[in-house]
Design a protein around this motif. Structure first.
Motif, short mmCIF file in Angstrom:
data_model
loop_
_atom_site.label_atom_id
_atom_site.label_comp_id
_atom_site.label_asym_id
_atom_site.label_seq_id
_atom_site.Cartn_x
_atom_site.Cartn_y
_atom_site.Cartn_z
N UNK A 269 56.68 -10.07 61.16
CA UNK A 269 56.57 -10.96 59.67
C UNK A 269 56.68 -12.35 60.17
N UNK A 270 55.92 -12.91 58.99
CA UNK A 270 56.27 -14.55 59.29
C UNK A 270 57.28 -15.20 58.56
N UNK A 271 58.20 -15.50 59.41
CA UNK A 271 59.41 -15.82 58.74
C UNK A 271 59.34 -17.34 57.63
N UNK A 272 58.21 -17.99 57.69
CA UNK A 272 58.03 -19.12 56.97
C UNK A 272 57.35 -18.78 55.58
N UNK A 273 56.64 -17.51 55.78
CA UNK A 273 55.91 -17.13 54.66
C UNK A 273 56.45 -15.56 54.21
N UNK A 274 57.52 -15.60 53.44
CA UNK A 274 58.11 -14.36 53.16
C UNK A 274 56.99 -13.47 52.42
N UNK A 275 57.16 -12.12 53.03
CA UNK A 275 56.37 -11.13 52.40
C UNK A 275 54.87 -10.88 53.32
N UNK A 276 54.63 -11.88 53.97
CA UNK A 276 53.22 -11.87 54.68
C UNK A 276 53.60 -11.52 56.29
N UNK A 277 52.78 -10.57 56.85
CA UNK A 277 52.81 -9.93 57.94
C UNK A 277 51.73 -10.14 58.66
N UNK A 278 51.51 -10.02 60.02
CA UNK A 278 50.42 -9.80 60.97
C UNK A 278 50.48 -8.72 61.88
N UNK A 279 49.38 -7.73 62.17
CA UNK A 279 49.61 -6.75 62.94
C UNK A 279 48.71 -6.94 64.34
N UNK A 280 49.24 -6.86 65.27
CA UNK A 280 48.76 -7.03 66.66
C UNK A 280 48.74 -5.85 67.33
N UNK A 281 47.58 -5.58 67.77
CA UNK A 281 47.27 -4.65 69.04
C UNK A 281 48.03 -4.93 70.35
N UNK A 282 48.65 -3.83 70.94
CA UNK A 282 49.16 -4.12 72.18
C UNK A 282 48.54 -3.04 73.43
N UNK A 283 48.81 -3.58 74.57
CA UNK A 283 48.29 -2.69 75.70
C UNK A 283 49.68 -2.62 76.61
N UNK A 284 50.57 -3.98 76.21
CA UNK A 284 51.86 -3.77 76.68
C UNK A 284 52.67 -4.60 75.81
N UNK A 285 54.02 -4.01 75.54
CA UNK A 285 54.98 -4.71 74.61
C UNK A 285 56.36 -4.58 75.27
N UNK A 286 56.74 -6.02 75.42
CA UNK A 286 58.03 -5.62 75.85
C UNK A 286 58.91 -6.55 74.68
N UNK A 287 59.82 -5.46 74.37
CA UNK A 287 60.53 -5.84 73.01
C UNK A 287 61.93 -6.31 73.30
N UNK A 288 62.65 -7.38 72.60
CA UNK A 288 63.84 -7.94 72.96
C UNK A 288 64.45 -7.34 71.49
N UNK A 289 65.52 -6.36 71.63
CA UNK A 289 65.92 -5.71 70.39
C UNK A 289 66.64 -6.82 69.36
N UNK A 290 66.66 -6.65 68.08
CA UNK A 290 67.86 -7.30 67.29
C UNK A 290 69.43 -7.16 67.88
N UNK A 291 70.25 -7.93 68.03
CA UNK A 291 71.47 -7.89 68.37
C UNK A 291 72.67 -8.34 67.38
N UNK A 292 73.78 -7.61 67.36
CA UNK A 292 74.82 -8.02 66.52
C UNK A 292 76.29 -7.87 67.49
N UNK A 293 77.32 -8.62 66.93
CA UNK A 293 78.75 -8.12 67.38
C UNK A 293 78.42 -6.54 67.10
N UNK A 294 79.55 -5.91 67.91
CA UNK A 294 79.54 -4.55 67.81
C UNK A 294 80.05 -4.11 66.25
N UNK A 295 79.87 -3.05 65.65
CA UNK A 295 80.19 -2.65 64.13
C UNK A 295 81.58 -2.63 64.14
N UNK A 296 82.26 -2.22 65.17
CA UNK A 296 83.90 -2.12 64.90
C UNK A 296 84.62 -3.46 64.87
N UNK A 297 84.05 -4.63 65.48
CA UNK A 297 84.56 -5.88 65.37
C UNK A 297 83.98 -6.34 63.99
N UNK A 298 82.76 -6.09 63.63
CA UNK A 298 82.26 -6.82 62.50
C UNK A 298 82.98 -6.28 61.19
#
Ligand code: FAD
Length: 446
Positions: A269-298
């Motif tokens: 998603x384009x964070x500065x254009x709400x609702x707009x997305x771009x789809x990219x083809x990949x041959x390799x994808x390294x993903x950094x996951x979203x993170x949060x404090x653990x639920x038990x704490x939150x």
């Protein structure tokens, strides 16, 4: 127990044999109500280091640590594992061997915090009452928040992630099997542990592809939800220059929201254009996951801020409402980059303040300045060693420009820091490089 953990435990066994017998309360021995002077929740980098400090100060079994895992990982090594420079076993020790022998380990997890009652309840239903508590539960990895990502990590060998011991071994295999095409590296729309790690893996990949002669057929892209490549100007400038020199495309304010591994597509998603997305083809994808404090704490709003992080005073890490509660590391809301180096910098200040609160004395003047460090590994023998404070001002230890790629700082990252972690930090001795910075700068500067 997961089969991966079983393998790692096997690898840790020799190490564990040398560890003296220590106090371990199995769940069958424990019943309902434990009382302690200091409760440490979480036996990761911060919990282990602080428990070591206070267990030796307070004496046998005055400190209780609640930690569910059998294996303790030195997570900063995951970057090197992804590049094939270290193995997962190199980064692992049995939890029993790293937790302080004078503390009582409750091998369980906190399921509920009750700070008004000075107690917690564990998953097994036990209650632990404390006089003082240190919360050190780190961050939760939310791979499930990106549609299709868990499925892709499970089924597609081209999708990898250095952030979890469950997936880190996939990265180097993906590099070795890469035959060309788009290689995409992502940074999510949340705070993360080690904000440099999502791009370190990219620089290592770029050098790897040059070495194996596949760079010309590859197209490397860094897609980050941030508006800058790095939060500190000095290092951001060096990294942008590096990307330019090495032909890496940097796409700002793009956030990975979906992975369709059947069609090799990543949707942003384009964070500065709400609702707009771009789809990219990949041959390799390294993903950094979203993170949060653990639920038990939150979910414990008495302890947390609106974003779910432990709400502490940023100069001494004491809780803003409960003076007998302190926090350390990634789960807190201190506005600095979340790293093990920051944890080390916090240790010394917390030690002084918590000891004063325990003794009923006035709080000392020592303040945490936000010190954090990110060794930005830029390949197989080079590193930019970022060190900075709350204001984003460099706080460099060495009297040379750390914004330049250097072999010496890479060597430190690979060969020296792991020992500093295992032997210095986890045993409660290492409180960051401040003293060396002073000496190396002849007492000048911060
Ligand atoms: C890929 C990668 C690269 C990194 N690179 C660097 C680097 O180069 N330099 C650097 O300084 N840092 C780096 N880091 C970051 C560093 O590892 C973390 O910032 C550091 O470990 C944070 O320490 P912590 O004690 O806050 O959390 P952690 O070390 O994550 O420990 C949290 C502990 O809490 C336990 N826990 C969670 N929930 C509960 C519960 N309910 N009850 C009891 N226990 C619980 C967990 O099991 C865990 O053991 C990197 C991390 C990653 C993943």
């Amino acid at each position: 127990m997961k089969s991966l953990d079983r393998c790692i435990l096997h690898a840790c066994r020799l190490h564990t044999l040398s560890v003296q017998s220590r106090s371990f309360a199995s769940t069958s021995e424990l019943r309902k109500n434990i009382k302690c002077d200091l409760l440490v929740v979480g036996g990761g980098a911060g919990g282990c280091a602080m428990a070591a400090k206070f267990a030796s100060k307070l004496g046998k079994n005055k400190v209780v640590i609640v930690e569910p895992k059998d294996v303790h990982y030195y997570q900063p090594m995951f970057t090197l594992i992804g590049g094939g420079m270290k193995t997962l076993a190199d980064s692992a020790r049995s939890m029993a061997s790293v937790l302080p022998s004078k503390a009582q380990w409750v091998k369980d997890e906190v399921a509920q915090f009750s700070p008004k009652l000075n107690s917690v309840t564990t998953k097994n239903g036990d209650t632990i009452e404390y006089n003082f508590m240190l919360v050190a539960v780190g961050l939760q990895l939310n791979y499930d928040k990106v549609k299709g990502l868990e499925d892709a990590l499970a089924k597609d060998p081209r999708v990898c992630s250095n952030f979890s011991p469950q997936y880190v071994d996939k990265t180097f295999k993906a590099l070795q099997n890469f035959q060309g095409g788009p290689a995409i590296f992502t940074f999510p729309n949340t705070p993360v542990k080690c904000a440099g790690a999502p791009q370190k893996v990219m620089y290592i990949t770029e050098e790897f592809l040059r070495k194996v002669g596949k760079r010309d057929v590859s197209d490397i892209k860094y897609c980050t939800s941030l508006g800058v490549i790095f939060g500190v100007k000095k290092y951001a400038a060096a990294l942008l220059e590096l990307c330019k020199k090495r032909g890496i495309e940097v796409n700002l304010r793009q956030n990975l929201i979906k992975v369709k591994h059947e069609t090799s597509e990543a949707v942003f998603e384009y964070l500065d254009k709400p609702g707009e997305t771009i789809t990219l083809k990949y041959s390799l994808l390294h993903a950094t996951p979203p993170m949060s404090a653990p639920d038990v704490l939150s979910k414990c709003s008495d302890l947390t801020d609106k974003a779910g992080y432990l709400d502490v005073n940023k100069t001494n890490l004491q809780h803003v409402k409960f003076p007998n509660v302190f926090g350390i590391g990634d789960c807190t809301n201190v506005p600095t980059s979340k790293t093990a180096a920051a944890v080390a910098g916090q240790c010394g200040v917390i030690k002084k303040h918590l000891a004063a609160v325990m003794a009923g004395k006035p709080l000392p003047s020592a303040e945490y300045d936000g010190y954090t460090s990110c060794p930005l590994v830029t390949g197989y023998s080079s590193c930019i060693l970022a060190e900075f404070d709350y204001d984003g001002q460099p706080l460099e230890t060495f009297p040379f420009n750390q914004g330049k790629e250097r072999w010496s700082t890479f060597f430190m990252k690979k060969a020296i820091m792991p020992d500093l972690y295992w032997h210095g930090m986890l045993n409660g001795y290492w409180e960051g490089p401040k003293i060396f910075r002073k000496i190396l700068h002849f007492g000048m500067g911060k």
